[in-house]
Design an enzyme around this catalytic site. Structure first.
Site, PDB file in Angstrom:
ATOM      1  N   TRP A  18       0.688  -4.775 -48.310  1.00  0.00           N
ATOM      2  CA  TRP A  18      -0.332  -4.362 -49.293  1.00  0.00           C
ATOM      3  C   TRP A  18      -1.632  -5.028 -48.893  1.00  0.00           C
ATOM      4  O   TRP A  18      -1.656  -6.226 -48.578  1.00  0.00           O
ATOM      5  CB  TRP A  18       0.100  -4.784 -50.697  1.00  0.00           C
ATOM      6  CG  TRP A  18       1.399  -4.172 -51.111  1.00  0.00           C
ATOM      7  CD1 TRP A  18       2.625  -4.775 -51.125  1.00  0.00           C
ATOM      8  CD2 TRP A  18       1.618  -2.826 -51.563  1.00  0.00           C
ATOM      9  NE1 TRP A  18       3.582  -3.890 -51.557  1.00  0.00           N
ATOM     10  CE2 TRP A  18       2.996  -2.692 -51.830  1.00  0.00           C
ATOM     11  CE3 TRP A  18       0.779  -1.722 -51.759  1.00  0.00           C
ATOM     12  CZ2 TRP A  18       3.565  -1.500 -52.291  1.00  0.00           C
ATOM     13  CZ3 TRP A  18       1.344  -0.540 -52.222  1.00  0.00           C
ATOM     14  CH2 TRP A  18       2.704  -0.436 -52.485  1.00  0.00           C
TER      15      TRP A  18
ATOM     16  N   ASP B 283       2.212  -9.348 -47.361  1.00  0.00           N
ATOM     17  CA  ASP B 283       0.893  -9.776 -47.867  1.00  0.00           C
ATOM     18  C   ASP B 283       0.996 -11.180 -48.449  1.00  0.00           C
ATOM     19  O   ASP B 283      -0.002 -11.879 -48.563  1.00  0.00           O
ATOM     20  CB  ASP B 283       0.345  -8.791 -48.901  1.00  0.00           C
ATOM     21  CG  ASP B 283       1.370  -8.355 -49.937  1.00  0.00           C
ATOM     22  OD1 ASP B 283       2.539  -8.161 -49.571  1.00  0.00           O
ATOM     23  OD2 ASP B 283       0.992  -8.214 -51.109  1.00  0.00           O
TER      24      ASP B 283
ATOM     25  N   GLU C  62      -4.803  -5.557 -50.396  1.00  0.00           N
ATOM     26  CA  GLU C  62      -5.924  -5.972 -51.254  1.00  0.00           C
ATOM     27  C   GLU C  62      -6.790  -7.039 -50.583  1.00  0.00           C
ATOM     28  O   GLU C  62      -8.026  -6.982 -50.667  1.00  0.00           O
ATOM     29  CB  GLU C  62      -5.396  -6.526 -52.586  1.00  0.00           C
ATOM     30  CG  GLU C  62      -4.823  -5.499 -53.533  1.00  0.00           C
ATOM     31  CD  GLU C  62      -3.313  -5.350 -53.404  1.00  0.00           C
ATOM     32  OE1 GLU C  62      -2.761  -5.659 -52.325  1.00  0.00           O
ATOM     33  OE2 GLU C  62      -2.697  -4.912 -54.389  1.00  0.00           O
TER      34      GLU C  62
ATOM     35  N   ASP D 223      -3.980   5.462 -54.070  1.00  0.00           N
ATOM     36  CA  ASP D 223      -3.839   4.421 -55.090  1.00  0.00           C
ATOM     37  C   ASP D 223      -5.107   4.415 -55.928  1.00  0.00           C
ATOM     38  O   ASP D 223      -6.002   5.258 -55.724  1.00  0.00           O
ATOM     39  CB  ASP D 223      -3.560   3.048 -54.446  1.00  0.00           C
ATOM     40  CG  ASP D 223      -2.613   2.213 -55.309  1.00  0.00           C
ATOM     41  OD1 ASP D 223      -2.959   1.956 -56.470  1.00  0.00           O
ATOM     42  OD2 ASP D 223      -1.533   1.832 -54.823  1.00  0.00           O
TER      43      ASP D 223
ATOM     44  N   TYR E 130       7.502  -8.829 -48.573  1.00  0.00           N
ATOM     45  CA  TYR E 130       6.124  -8.418 -48.831  1.00  0.00           C
ATOM     46  C   TYR E 130       5.250  -9.312 -47.943  1.00  0.00           C
ATOM     47  O   TYR E 130       5.001 -10.474 -48.252  1.00  0.00           O
ATOM     48  CB  TYR E 130       5.773  -8.601 -50.311  1.00  0.00           C
ATOM     49  CG  TYR E 130       6.027  -7.363 -51.152  1.00  0.00           C
ATOM     50  CD1 TYR E 130       7.112  -6.530 -50.894  1.00  0.00           C
ATOM     51  CD2 TYR E 130       5.166  -7.015 -52.196  1.00  0.00           C
ATOM     52  CE1 TYR E 130       7.327  -5.390 -51.658  1.00  0.00           C
ATOM     53  CE2 TYR E 130       5.378  -5.884 -52.965  1.00  0.00           C
ATOM     54  CZ  TYR E 130       6.458  -5.076 -52.688  1.00  0.00           C
ATOM     55  OH  TYR E 130       6.676  -3.949 -53.447  1.00  0.00           O
TER      56      TYR E 130
ATOM     57  N   ASP F 290       5.801   3.627 -59.345  1.00  0.00           N
ATOM     58  CA  ASP F 290       5.812   2.221 -59.767  1.00  0.00           C
ATOM     59  C   ASP F 290       4.697   1.947 -60.774  1.00  0.00           C
ATOM     60  O   ASP F 290       3.677   2.629 -60.796  1.00  0.00           O
ATOM     61  CB  ASP F 290       5.629   1.302 -58.550  1.00  0.00           C
ATOM     62  CG  ASP F 290       4.373   1.617 -57.773  1.00  0.00           C
ATOM     63  OD1 ASP F 290       4.027   2.814 -57.649  1.00  0.00           O
ATOM     64  OD2 ASP F 290       3.707   0.687 -57.292  1.00  0.00           O
ATOM     65  N   GLU F 291       4.911   0.933 -61.570  1.00  0.00           N
ATOM     66  CA  GLU F 291       3.865   0.322 -62.387  1.00  0.00           C
ATOM     67  C   GLU F 291       2.971   1.340 -63.096  1.00  0.00           C
ATOM     68  O   GLU F 291       1.750   1.276 -62.988  1.00  0.00           O
ATOM     69  CB  GLU F 291       3.010  -0.593 -61.508  1.00  0.00           C
ATOM     70  CG  GLU F 291       3.809  -1.713 -60.882  1.00  0.00           C
ATOM     71  CD  GLU F 291       2.981  -2.591 -59.966  1.00  0.00           C
ATOM     72  OE1 GLU F 291       3.110  -3.808 -60.079  1.00  0.00           O
ATOM     73  OE2 GLU F 291       2.208  -2.060 -59.140  1.00  0.00           O
TER      74      GLU F 291
ATOM     75  N   HIS G 105      -1.147   4.350 -60.665  1.00  0.00           N
ATOM     76  CA  HIS G 105      -1.892   4.096 -59.420  1.00  0.00           C
ATOM     77  C   HIS G 105      -2.683   5.330 -58.991  1.00  0.00           C
ATOM     78  O   HIS G 105      -2.700   5.704 -57.822  1.00  0.00           O
ATOM     79  CB  HIS G 105      -0.929   3.647 -58.310  1.00  0.00           C
ATOM     80  CG  HIS G 105      -0.402   2.247 -58.515  1.00  0.00           C
ATOM     81  ND1 HIS G 105      -1.180   1.122 -58.353  1.00  0.00           N
ATOM     82  CD2 HIS G 105       0.826   1.802 -58.876  1.00  0.00           C
ATOM     83  CE1 HIS G 105      -0.452   0.042 -58.603  1.00  0.00           C
ATOM     84  NE2 HIS G 105       0.768   0.430 -58.938  1.00  0.00           N
TER      85      HIS G 105
HETATM   86  C1  ACM Z   1       4.774  -2.223 -55.698  1.00  0.00           C
HETATM   87  O1  ACM Z   1       4.658  -3.296 -55.103  1.00  0.00           O
HETATM   88  N1  ACM Z   1       4.068  -1.962 -56.783  1.00  0.00           N
HETATM   89  C2  ACM Z   1       5.695  -1.201 -55.228  1.00  0.00           C
END
Ligand code: ACM
Length: 551
Positions: free
Chosen positions: A466, A418, A468, A181, A416, A324-325, A252
């Protein structure tokens, strides 16, 4: 311990009276054909926990185990991941439809021995017993996954192996390994050493949500050598868990660009000035849509395919390419990208992203592998074998299933992990939605919009972690547990209609399960709320209902 305390709950159990099979110094453990792997695992964990020798025994008569023995067998009449456990007359027989079924049965057997069976050394050598029972069990979903982000915060190898054990204890069977990432590249690639020399560490790290003024002013980093990866894959394979590696492209990717500036959009920014990102969000520094970049990543994927063999266990043929993104700002500003759009006869930067993904879709398919990516990869069309991780709600998964693509349901609104698990002020660095244990327990992976034919494309479901704001394994544990136990039951055996699920009964079974998690040393969130040292007073999160996931 009784059968009514199992997690995930089995399909059916029958008990007759309160008889038990006491294990002692003479109890044997016998492996039938093709069950040696599970026998090795079961003997290792039970000898450690009970102190009993569990010597190898002679097989019993057909349909039963020998007296005073635990026996493992195959019965191809059962589904491959299904199993049956029969404990009676001082015998325990674990029969699986295939080697994986035997392994999941052995996991249940360990739970039947009580929480101390999850310790690594015996507190006592007596009092070990199995309840007389018959259990029939098989999973609802084939893909029962957990995604772990080791880029935002690195988890050293021993922590990853521990998570594989925790997954196995919950009958989860796909480990989605988010290896790259913006904030770190975590897998050694021999032909590109700077990916880890430069890309695997950052000088400092934002502490809390990106709006937080705090920094952790020390270097953070780490990576897995190729031998570490081989060890992780072998460890997972022994536990019937597929490891699906994720190399995120074309967004990413700032850590890769920091290591090899030519991967970035050099006609738009000075990519030599980039470093591994030290804060959170979606970086605008994405890969350039050039042939050189395609060739570079083909080189990366060649090594990845070698490290993650397709035939390890079911689903090992999948390779996750992220997708993604991908911020398009630099492509919009790049003459090179614009020229590429014209050359390829495309209309815009969104089609450029599809072209990028489709290149690797074809490249992987030509090597007998299957591409899986986040639901953005649907935009622009996919090769028939490609699959989708539906994260922006169910919508991507519904579209994919209707178009005949396989889907893993992991909507951010539900799974998710997180995201915070309580609305109270003491949650550490709270992010986004409040999703309680009950919310996760009532998550249904198959949306009602799908016909039964379309629903067959839902391979299963996955919870995502995730990291972070999870700087170490105790923070990961806190976010994952106890909700991962609820998720495991959703993936394995919960009724399809969430309204029919007995949450009160699940909570009662959780009382026993907390004992197992304690014995395993899991830093879960207690039902009464975080312990003082689990809190992070003064560290800003993003406690906004409906907030997007990227902190
Ligand atoms: C993601 O949460 N960007 C897959």
């Amino acid at each position: 311990m009784t059968t009514s305390e199992l997690i995930p709950g089995p399909l059916t159990t029958s008990t007759w009276g309160d008889g038990v099979f006491p294990l002692d110094e003479e109890t044997t453990l016998t492996a039938g054909p093709e069950t040696d792997g599970t026998a090795r695992w079961l003997r290792a964990v039970l000898v450690a926990a009970t102190g009993l020798p569990l010597r190898e025994g002679e097989p019993g008569p057909p349909g039963s185990a020998a007296e005073n023995s635990v026996e493992l067998r195959l019965d191809p009449q059962l589904p491959p991941e299904g199993y049956r456990i029969t404990v009676r007359d001082r015998r325990a027989l674990v029969t699986g439809g295939g080697p994986a079924g035997v392994f999941w049965g052995a996991q249940t057997l360990r739970q039947l021995l009580g929480p101390d069976a999850f310790r690594r050394a015996p507190l006592r050598r007596t009092g070990w017993q199995l309840p007389e029972t018959e259990i029939q069990d098989a999973p609802r979903f084939a893909w029962r996954g957990l995604m772990l982000d080791v880029s935002r915060h690195f988890m050293p190898k021993d922590g990853v192996l521990r998570y594989l054990d925790l997954m196995a204890a919950h009958k989860l069977n796909v480990f989605h390994f988010h290896l790259t990432d913006d904030q770190g590249w975590r897998i050694e690639i021999k032909r590109y050493p700077k990916l880890t020399e430069t890309g695997s560490w950052r000088a400092r790290t934002k502490f809390g949500h990106r709006a937080s003024p705090l920094w952790e002013d020390k270097p953070h980093g780490g990576f897995y050598t190729q031998d570490d990866i081989r060890e992780i894959v072998a460890y997972a394979t022994e536990r019937h868990i597929a490891v699906v590696p994720e190399i995120d492209i074309p967004g990413h990717s700032q850590a890769a660009i920091a290591a090899y500036p030519e991967l970035g959009n050099t006609d738009v920014i000075d990519t030599t000035s980039l470093s591994v990102w030290d804060t959170w969000g979606v970086s605008k520094n994405v890969l350039a849509p050039t042939d050189n970049v395609l060739r570079f990543y083909e080189g990366v994927f060649e090594e990845v395919l070698d490290l993650f063999p397709a035939d390890a266990v079911g689903f090992s043929e999948f390779v996750h390419i992220g997708g993604d993104e991908c911020a398009k700002d630099q492509w919009e500003a790049s003459p090179t990208a614009k020229a590429r759009i014209v050359d390829l006869g495309l209309t815009d930067v969104d089609e450029l992203q599809s072209w990028f993904i489709r290149h690797f879709d074809n490249w992987l398919a030509a090597r007998g592998r299957r591409l899986i990516g986040w639901d953005e990869i649907l935009e622009g069309g996919l090769a028939p074998g490609a699959a989708v991780s539906s994260w922006r709600g169910y919508r991507g998964g519904i579209t994919a299933a209707r178009a005949g693509h396989d889907v893993v349901m992991c909507p951010e609104q539900q799974v998710y992990l997180d995201h915070r698990q309580h609305g109270g002020p003491d949650e550490p660095v709270p992010i986004g939605f409040v999703r309680t244990l009950e919310d996760v327990y009532r998550f249904e992976p198959v949306p009602p919009e799908l016909t039964s034919d379309q629903a067959r494309h839902v391979l299963g479901t996955q919870a995502n972690l995730w990291t972070e704001v999870m700087e170490d394994r105790t923070r990961v544990d806190y976010q994952a547990f106890p909700r991962l136990a609820a998720f495991a039951e959703v993936a394995w055996s919960a009724l399809p209609d969430p309204a029919e699920r007995d949450f009160a009964g699940f909570e009662r079974r959780m009382t026993a399960h907390y004992g197992r998690l304690d014995a395993l040393g899991v830093s879960y969130r207690p039902p009464t709320g975080p312990l003082p040292w689990q809190q992070r007073p003064g560290v800003l999160g993003r406690p906004i209902e409906g907030a997007p996931p990227n902190v």
